[in-house]
Design an enzyme around this catalytic site. Structure first.
Site, short mmCIF file in Angstrom:
data_model
loop_
_atom_site.label_atom_id
_atom_site.label_comp_id
_atom_site.label_asym_id
_atom_site.label_seq_id
_atom_site.Cartn_x
_atom_site.Cartn_y
_atom_site.Cartn_z
N PRO A 272 93.65 -62.31 -14.71
CG PRO A 272 95.02 -60.53 -14.08
CD PRO A 272 94.02 -60.95 -15.12
CG MET A 273 90.37 -63.87 -11.64
SD MET A 273 88.86 -64.78 -12.07
CE MET A 273 89.50 -65.92 -13.31
CB ALA A 274 94.41 -63.73 -5.93
CD GLN B 57 97.61 -58.30 -12.73
OE1 GLN B 57 97.15 -58.84 -11.73
NE2 GLN B 57 96.86 -57.63 -13.59
CB CYS C 115 94.26 -55.62 -6.60
SG CYS C 115 93.74 -56.65 -5.21
CG ASN D 253 88.05 -57.43 -16.47
OD1 ASN D 253 88.67 -57.14 -15.47
ND2 ASN D 253 87.41 -58.56 -16.56
CG ASP E 150 79.33 -57.00 -14.53
OD1 ASP E 150 79.92 -57.58 -13.60
OD2 ASP E 150 78.73 -55.93 -14.39
NE ARG F 77 83.35 -61.26 -10.35
CZ ARG F 77 82.42 -60.42 -9.93
NH1 ARG F 77 81.77 -60.66 -8.81
NH2 ARG F 77 82.14 -59.33 -10.63
#
Length: 316
Positions: A13-15, A74, A103, A204, A206, A229
């Site tokens: 999950p990424m804002a 989430q 976060c 999670n 790298d 990312r």
């Protein structure tokens, strides 16, 4: 019980990133699980009230498509009454409810949410109990290792509490809150977590290549890997990871393939209410590595609608 996952590689999950169009694209490319952008429990309660007045459901606020399943939502926020309420609101629509304790953003940690909760063992116990008793869907957890380098083992106590309360899977991003996204993720902490728990563990941090995913599994013994990312502008990574884990080889994609993938994303985005500013940011991510990317980025940011953006990207 957790649903069956089609692969060991999950989308984080990424804002502002893991919107419903990108999630769907990653799912089609082999992501075993996709997770919504994290959402405030208070926003869910307020929106649901507003939508109910118009005979609509929370799906109008937390958009998704059926093809994304299994799908995880989430949540963040530490007011236990509101948390139980929000969990009940989202339960009918999602397969998993994930709780964010990772976060590092100051505007989240200052609300006693996200990574700040790692130092609040009693409160997190109440939070986990509330979630597990409020709903029948599986509850999972995403955490960081600690707050500062000196407290980087806080995850151990939290994981123990989580397992005792009935949390069914834990994702560990082994950086501290103070690290943000800098430095290196300490994968040895994922191995520690795997050794002290009996529930599935997701590693999670790298993972930008299929080799990274395989190495993390080998070094830590984690059950699944979560890509953040590394998947930005690169939905192909899931297919590559799956192929590499299965056969030791994978197909490589060109910059032209990436542009094609962006147009596919753009087409999908028309089915959802994604902010145009976010779509432009996605365009920038898909153009990384292109010749003249800096100039192209400036042109992308000046576009005012999807048609203009499409024109700029076609000329790339």
């Amino acid at each position: 019980m957790l649903p069956k996952f089609s692969s060991r590689a999950f989308l984080a999950p990424m804002a502002g990133v893991s919107d419903p169009a990108l999630r769907l694209q990653c799912k089609r490319m082999g992501a075993g699980l996709v997770v919504t952008e994290f959402t405030s429990i208070h926003s869910i309660i307020a929106k649901e009230k507003q939508l109910r007045a118009d005979n609509k459901t929370i799906q109008k606020f937390l958009e998704y498509s059926e093809e994304e399943r299994p799908l995880s939502v989430q949540l963040f926020g530490s007011d236990v009454v509101a948390l139980g309420q929000a969990a009940k609101i989202v339960e009918p629509f999602f397969d998993i409810i994930d709780y964010n304790m990772g976060c590092p953003a100051p505007h989240i940690t200052s609300q006693m949410a996200g990574g700040a909760l790692l130092q609040e063992a009693n409160l997190t116990g109440q939070i986990f109990d509330t979630l597990v008793t409020a709903v029948k869907k599986p509850i999972t957890l995403k955490i960081r290792s600690g707050i500062t380098p000196a407290s980087r083992h806080l995850f151990r106590d939290i994981a123990g509490i989580a397992q005792d309360c009935g949390i069914q899977m834990i994702t560990l991003h082994p950086r501290t809150v103070s690290q943000g996204y800098s430095g290196q993720a300490d994968w040895s902490l994922i191995r520690e977590l795997k050794e002290i728990t009996s529930i599935p563990i997701v590693g999670n941090g790298d993972i930008t290549t299929p080799e990274d995913a395989a190495l993390m599994i080998e070094e830590t013994g984690c059950d699944y890997v979560m890509v953040g990312r590394g998947a930005m502008g690169n939905p192909f990574l899931f297919e590559q990871i799956n192929d590499y884990l299965r056969t030791g080889t994978y197909h490589t994609y060109t910059l032209e393939d990436k542009l094609d993938a962006f147009f596919e994303y753009l087409e999908m985005s028309k089915n959802f209410r994604i902010k145009f500013a976010n779509i432009k940011n996605q365009a920038v991510r898909f153009t990384r590595g292109l010749v003249g990317a800096t100039k192209l980025r400036s042109k992308i940011m000046l576009t005012k609608n999807q048609e203009e953006l499409q024109g700029v990207m076609r000329a790339a």
